[in-house]
Design an enzyme around this catalytic site. Sequence first.
Site, short mmCIF file in Angstrom:
data_model
loop_
_atom_site.label_atom_id
_atom_site.label_comp_id
_atom_site.label_asym_id
_atom_site.label_seq_id
_atom_site.Cartn_x
_atom_site.Cartn_y
_atom_site.Cartn_z
N ASN A 123 0.82 -1.21 0.00
CA ASN A 123 0.00 0.00 0.00
C ASN A 123 0.86 1.27 0.00
O ASN A 123 2.08 1.21 -0.08
CB ASN A 123 -0.96 -0.03 1.19
CG ASN A 123 -2.34 0.49 0.82
OD1 ASN A 123 -2.45 1.52 0.16
ND2 ASN A 123 -3.37 -0.21 1.24
N HIS A 154 22.43 3.18 9.04
CA HIS A 154 23.64 3.89 9.46
C HIS A 154 24.40 3.01 10.45
O HIS A 154 23.80 2.17 11.12
CB HIS A 154 23.28 5.23 10.12
CG HIS A 154 22.53 6.16 9.22
ND1 HIS A 154 23.12 6.82 8.16
CD2 HIS A 154 21.22 6.53 9.21
CE1 HIS A 154 22.22 7.56 7.55
NE2 HIS A 154 21.05 7.40 8.16
N THR A 208 11.09 -6.84 15.82
CA THR A 208 12.54 -6.97 15.96
C THR A 208 12.98 -8.42 16.03
O THR A 208 14.17 -8.69 15.93
CB THR A 208 13.02 -6.24 17.22
OG1 THR A 208 12.37 -6.81 18.37
CG2 THR A 208 12.68 -4.75 17.15
N LYS A 209 12.03 -9.35 16.23
CA LYS A 209 12.35 -10.77 16.30
C LYS A 209 11.40 -11.54 15.38
O LYS A 209 10.29 -11.09 15.09
CB LYS A 209 12.20 -11.28 17.73
CG LYS A 209 13.19 -10.65 18.70
CD LYS A 209 13.01 -11.22 20.11
CE LYS A 209 14.01 -10.59 21.08
NZ LYS A 209 13.85 -11.13 22.46
#
Length: 231
Positions: A123, A154, A208-209
């Site tokens: 989307n 970064h 994050t996992k």
Amino acid sequence: MSWEDLVEAARQGHGVLRYARPARRALREIRIPVVRPVIGSLYTLTQASQITWRFAANLLYREPMFRYRCARVGRRLRLEGAPPLIMGNGRIEVGDDVVIGSPCTWVVESTAELIIGDRVSLNYRGILSVAKSVRICDDTLIAGDVAIFDNTNHPVSPARRLARAGITSEEVAPVVIGRNVWIGIHCIIMRGVTIGDNSVVAAGSVVTKSVPCDTLVAGDPAAPIRRLADY
């Protein structure tokens, strides 16, 4: 007489400007009668013009430009607006019946690959940042404002970041989104994550996992809420 004097006189009910506010109110109340056959014809003409313009833009400009930037694009691609802004020269493969909203930004580094399966929906305002590999499998639905990163963008090291150094291989890990996954609006998918088939990521989650198959996750960081099953 200055402008300020005219305004002050109008506030006291004197001068030519005292008619300005009633005149403005009268103008704002003016409405043109809706003659349905006439307005209906104008509406139909406008809609037909927009459809024709979108079709011509997709056929002659948007799809050719997008296909030029991809290694493979399947059948029945549907671009809902301008093609994604693609930066980098990595390999992009897009399957059949894919829907892509607008605007989207895809960063695919020269050594990276982005693989999008069949019947995938991406989307509006989606961000894909690919330094190694992002794979989105068949029948997955990705809502608006979703960002997917297989890298940190970064350096994590303060000194290397201050020196504007590039990211290292340890700061990159592939992302795999399984089949029939639904990712809600405003989600962020981080590097090294695999989302199992049939799972749902609730709106606003930061993943994050890795997520098991058939699981609803939510939160920041996303955590399992419950198993999913057909009713």
